[in-house]
Scaffold this motif. Structure first.
Motif, short mmCIF file in Angstrom:
data_model
loop_
_atom_site.label_atom_id
_atom_site.label_comp_id
_atom_site.label_asym_id
_atom_site.label_seq_id
_atom_site.Cartn_x
_atom_site.Cartn_y
_atom_site.Cartn_z
N PRO A 1 -1.51 -5.04 5.01
CA PRO A 1 -0.89 -4.01 4.17
C PRO A 1 0.53 -3.69 4.64
O PRO A 1 0.82 -3.70 5.84
CB PRO A 1 -1.80 -2.79 4.38
N TYR B 1 -6.53 0.46 -2.72
CA TYR B 1 -6.49 -0.40 -1.54
C TYR B 1 -7.87 -0.77 -0.98
O TYR B 1 -8.12 -1.93 -0.64
CB TYR B 1 -5.63 0.24 -0.43
N ASP C 1 -2.38 3.39 -3.22
CA ASP C 1 -3.34 3.65 -2.13
C ASP C 1 -4.78 3.75 -2.63
O ASP C 1 -5.71 3.28 -1.98
CB ASP C 1 -2.93 4.94 -1.40
N LYS D 1 0.87 -1.19 0.00
CA LYS D 1 0.00 0.00 0.00
C LYS D 1 0.91 1.24 0.00
O LYS D 1 1.43 1.65 1.03
CB LYS D 1 -0.89 -0.03 1.25
#
Length: 209
Positions: A114, A97, A94, A89
């Motif tokens: 993560p 995610y 991001d 991540k």
């Protein structure tokens, strides 16, 4: 499909998919765990024990599209292993995610962890290996012979000698030494005893040798 028990991981080792050789995560693992690379692990990236494995989703995998989702679905449908998904991540990945989290945890029912980078992934793998070793120790109970066998495994000359047997690579050599404890006991093993550790074909090769 990889099922529990079809990959035998020597005690306290990690078997890594050949595709990760030379990667940052592999370099960071060297010296912290005993890492062996093997071809043919298929969907799995790292085997931590006979029942637990890692599927590592890199930043590149996330940005590239949905191929990683297909890989996870194939694993979930075909495998009886406990699969832990580690996902990179980063600032770039991001945005993807939350979708990954929903897919992995809610739809597939798998564990998702993560990490910020491959260095952090390697630290996590080391911690998970420690957990798996403790778990295996509890299952085995207190075995007074284990410490003696592990000391023997550390002897490079002994390990190399066993690897000279036809059909025996590093992984099988470790398993044989772990099971029999010494070259002397290995030399005197019957075919049926060998078969329990390495299967029929390799057992025959060892016995003949």
């Amino acid at each position: 499909p990889v099922t529990a028990g079809s990959i035998v991981v020597p005690y306290g080792h990690v078997i890594g998919n050949e595709k990760w050789r030379g990667s940052e995560v592999a370099q960071r693992l060297q010296g912290k765990v005993r890492l062996i690379f093997e071809d043919g692990l298929g969907l799995v990236d790292f085997h931590l024990s006979n029942r637990t494995c890692i599927l590592l989703i890199s930043e590149v995998d996330l940005v590239a599209g949905d191929e990683f989702k297909r890989r996870l679905v194939r694993f979930r449908n075909a495998s009886s292993l406990r699969g832990i998904v580690i996902v990179e991540k980063t600032q770039i990945s991001d945005q993807y995610y939350s979708g990954v989290q929903k897919f992995v945890v809610l739809e597939l029912g798998m564990v998702l962890l993560p990490v910020a980078n491959q260095g952090e992934a390697s630290q996590l793998i080391v911690q998970l290996v420690s957990f798996c070793v403790r778990e295996q120790s509890r299952e085995r109970g207190v075995n007074p012979f284990l410490r003696k066998q592990r000391a023997q495994l550390a002897e490079p000359a002994v390990l190399q000698a066993v690897q000279h047997i036809p059909g025996v690579g590093k992984t099988k050599a470790l398993l044989l030494l772990q099971h029999f404890g010494s070259i002397h006991r290995l030399c005197n093993a019957s075919i049926s005893e060998l078969e329990q550790v390495v299967g029929q074909t390799v057992a025959q090769q060892i016995y003949t040798f």
